[in-house]
Design a protein around this motif. Structure first.
Motif, short mmCIF file in Angstrom:
data_model
loop_
_atom_site.label_atom_id
_atom_site.label_comp_id
_atom_site.label_asym_id
_atom_site.label_seq_id
_atom_site.Cartn_x
_atom_site.Cartn_y
_atom_site.Cartn_z
N ARG A 44 0.86 -1.20 0.00
CA ARG A 44 0.00 0.00 0.00
C ARG A 44 0.89 1.25 0.00
O ARG A 44 0.61 2.22 -0.70
CB ARG A 44 -0.93 -0.03 1.22
CG ARG A 44 -1.80 1.19 1.40
CD ARG A 44 -3.08 1.09 0.67
NE ARG A 44 -3.93 2.26 0.94
CZ ARG A 44 -5.00 2.55 0.27
NH1 ARG A 44 -5.43 1.72 -0.69
NH2 ARG A 44 -5.71 3.62 0.54
N GLY A 45 1.95 1.22 0.79
CA GLY A 45 2.86 2.36 0.84
C GLY A 45 3.51 2.64 -0.51
O GLY A 45 3.65 3.80 -0.90
N GLU A 46 3.91 1.60 -1.20
CA GLU A 46 4.49 1.77 -2.54
C GLU A 46 3.48 2.42 -3.49
O GLU A 46 3.81 3.32 -4.26
CB GLU A 46 4.95 0.42 -3.11
CG GLU A 46 6.21 -0.11 -2.48
CD GLU A 46 7.45 0.65 -2.89
OE1 GLU A 46 7.52 1.11 -4.05
OE2 GLU A 46 8.35 0.78 -2.05
N ALA A 47 2.24 1.95 -3.43
CA ALA A 47 1.19 2.52 -4.29
C ALA A 47 0.94 3.99 -3.93
O ALA A 47 0.76 4.84 -4.82
CB ALA A 47 -0.09 1.71 -4.16
N LEU A 48 0.94 4.30 -2.63
CA LEU A 48 0.74 5.68 -2.20
C LEU A 48 1.90 6.57 -2.63
O LEU A 48 1.70 7.71 -3.08
CB LEU A 48 0.56 5.74 -0.69
CG LEU A 48 -0.75 5.15 -0.16
CD1 LEU A 48 -0.65 4.91 1.34
CD2 LEU A 48 -1.92 6.05 -0.49
N ALA A 49 3.11 6.06 -2.51
CA ALA A 49 4.29 6.83 -2.95
C ALA A 49 4.23 7.10 -4.46
O ALA A 49 4.52 8.21 -4.91
CB ALA A 49 5.57 6.08 -2.59
N ASP A 50 3.81 6.10 -5.23
CA ASP A 50 3.67 6.28 -6.67
C ASP A 50 2.61 7.33 -6.99
O ASP A 50 2.78 8.16 -7.89
CB ASP A 50 3.30 4.96 -7.36
CG ASP A 50 4.44 3.97 -7.40
OD1 ASP A 50 5.61 4.37 -7.18
OD2 ASP A 50 4.16 2.77 -7.64
N ARG A 51 1.52 7.32 -6.22
CA ARG A 51 0.44 8.29 -6.42
C ARG A 51 0.95 9.70 -6.13
O ARG A 51 0.71 10.63 -6.90
CB ARG A 51 -0.75 7.95 -5.51
CG ARG A 51 -1.88 8.95 -5.54
CD ARG A 51 -2.60 8.95 -6.86
NE ARG A 51 -3.75 9.84 -6.79
CZ ARG A 51 -4.25 10.46 -7.84
NH1 ARG A 51 -3.77 10.22 -9.04
NH2 ARG A 51 -5.27 11.27 -7.71
#
Length: 91
Positions: A44-51
């Motif tokens: 989830r953190g990786e997806a949030l960082a990408d966002r």
């Protein structure tokens, strides 16, 4: 909030994504979550960082477009392009 109730990452604004990412980092740093939860938090953190990165990249591109001149028609290319009344000769 249980994982299945979390909003889709792509629907979050920058501040929401950043704040959730900060919370995830804190949780991961505490080292208290079980392995499966840690992996889910990491993903989830990786997806949030990408966002966040995508939003910042879009904002940067928008600023670059706003700062760029819209037309070169007002900029003379050479002395020959200046008005005839500005010939530089004394009368």
């Amino acid at each position: 909030m249980p994982e299945n109730e979390l909003p889709e990452v792509q629907t979050l604004g920058y501040e929401q994504a950043r704040d959730e990412l900060i919370g995830i980092v804190r949780s991961l740093e505490s080292g208290q979550a079980p392995l499966e939860d840690t992996l889910a938090l990491w993903e989830r953190g990786e997806a949030l960082a990408d966002r966040c990165r995508a939003i910042l990249d879009a904002a940067s591109a928008r600023l670059s477009r706003a700062e760029a001149p819209t037309s070169h028609a007002d900029v003379p290319l050479s002395r020959a392009d200046t008005p005839a009344s500005d010939s530089g000769q004394l009368d």
